[in-house]
Enzyme design. Sequence first.
Site, mmCIF file in Angstrom:
data_model
loop_
_atom_site.group_PDB
_atom_site.id
_atom_site.type_symbol
_atom_site.label_atom_id
_atom_site.label_comp_id
_atom_site.label_asym_id
_atom_site.label_seq_id
_atom_site.Cartn_x
_atom_site.Cartn_y
_atom_site.Cartn_z
ATOM 1 N N HIS A 85 45.441 49.240 46.480
ATOM 2 C CA HIS A 85 46.903 49.315 46.462
ATOM 3 C C HIS A 85 47.376 50.667 46.982
ATOM 4 C CE1 HIS A 85 46.714 52.081 43.089
ATOM 5 N NE2 HIS A 85 45.841 51.267 42.529
ATOM 6 N N ASP A 347 40.615 50.727 43.373
ATOM 7 C CA ASP A 347 39.661 51.707 43.905
ATOM 8 C C ASP A 347 38.253 51.493 43.362
ATOM 9 O OD1 ASP A 347 40.640 52.325 41.392
ATOM 10 O OD2 ASP A 347 40.821 54.472 41.747
#
Length: 494
Positions: A85, A347
């Site tokens: 994101h 991540d």
Amino acid sequence: MAPIASTLVAVLGAASLASAQTPNRPGTQNRYPFAKPYEQSFLDGYSVLKHVGGQGPYSNRDSYGISRDPPAGCAVDQVIMLKRHGERWPDPAPAANFKASLQKVYNTNTTAWTGALEFLNRWTYFVPDGRYIALESYNGPYSGLLDGYRHGAEYGVRYGHLWNQTAANLTIPMFSSGYERILTTARKFGEGFFGWNYTDVVAMNIIPEQVYMGANSLTPTCLHDNDTAICGNLTNLQPQFRLAATRLNAQTKNLALNATDIYNLMQMTAYELNVRGYSDWVDVFSLDEWLAFGYTQDLSYYYCSGPGDKNMKAVGAVYANASLSLLNQGPDAASGGNALWFNFCHDTNITPVLAALGLSSPAEDLPLDHIPFPNQYNTGNIVPMGGHLTIERLACNATAVTDKDTYVRLVLNEAVVPYAGCQDGPGFSCSLANYTRLVSASLPDFISTCGFNSSYPQYLDFWWNYNTTRAYDVETQNPIPAGEGLLTYQGTAA
């Protein structure tokens, strides 16, 4: 003897004439005669963006100097992307830590700030209570929403030839893990790539972030994964934090910051960049202190969700194995001939994939007693906000040194990263056959390593059995409470 001035004029005039008559550099006749067509200074200078780890704004990975464009004689015929994101506000727990450390600053009852903290005479906290916690930022140069849109628009130029806009009833699947900011990024990327009416083309598939998904997930995990002790003890590893606290405490009466406060304030700085695009706090801390902060991030990713965790290579094998299947099927056979595979996650779902592929993995574990230099595992290069791994399938003609064949290139944050042990193709790419053989031989088994039994999905299946409706492309679900962010398959708040 001719005067110096007239001699210089003559030399310059000759240089200008030579420049104007140079046939092999188009346009040079209109340039200053001493302009360099190729820059000679390659100064990889200091940037705070490389020392905020995964907390701060996106930046491209340091490049090896390999052109991002396809090698001569090659064309990309399939692309598989895994993207984090975009830039965002902090999650609830870090935000609480920021406010706690800021409260210690303001409890000094200082009326006129001086020294390194002089800017506090004008500064205000940037996180509105509750409203934006955990969501993507929406304005400023590092806007998370802009990150997704801009990335989609750039990839539309780069890979738009793989989208047949004239095909009737063509549906392009996109895949998002089940978290609001992930889905928001996917939507903005889709809008940038396919246009404002992207919902006419895209079928958004939301993959739940739940353990029961087993291997059929963008966010696989281990049932018995126990993070090492390092994961919970990062802020006190660096003496620079203690020195920074001492320095700032000496400048302001009654200030009593400790190493943990310094860590919190530096982490807060990264998020202020995400939201405002600038932060006066950047200059409060020295280069040594930012290096130390960045290294705490490197340690966290390495030991908690990267190659330093014994299970992460198996976790990353889920995506690595599935992408091998897509690459070998090719765009003509894989799931109806689709050549575009855009996936969105966190991540800590990308770093295991990089570990499985051996990208950016250091030869030895990261040391705990000093900061290595150079440090190969710099998370500012690996998983900044908006970080992404792109796998390109290349169809290449024969050259003097390579055969006509299908090749694979790995692109991490827009830098081509040669696959270790295989650069037999154009532009340091790897032949698909060799890539398949090397990757297959190096991957552990996810199911057995992570403790799953036969009741869980055993492999990633959604790329081949995906939703083709467009029910989740528009925001029909109720607003998700701030700080929760989880979605179900139906697109409703969890």
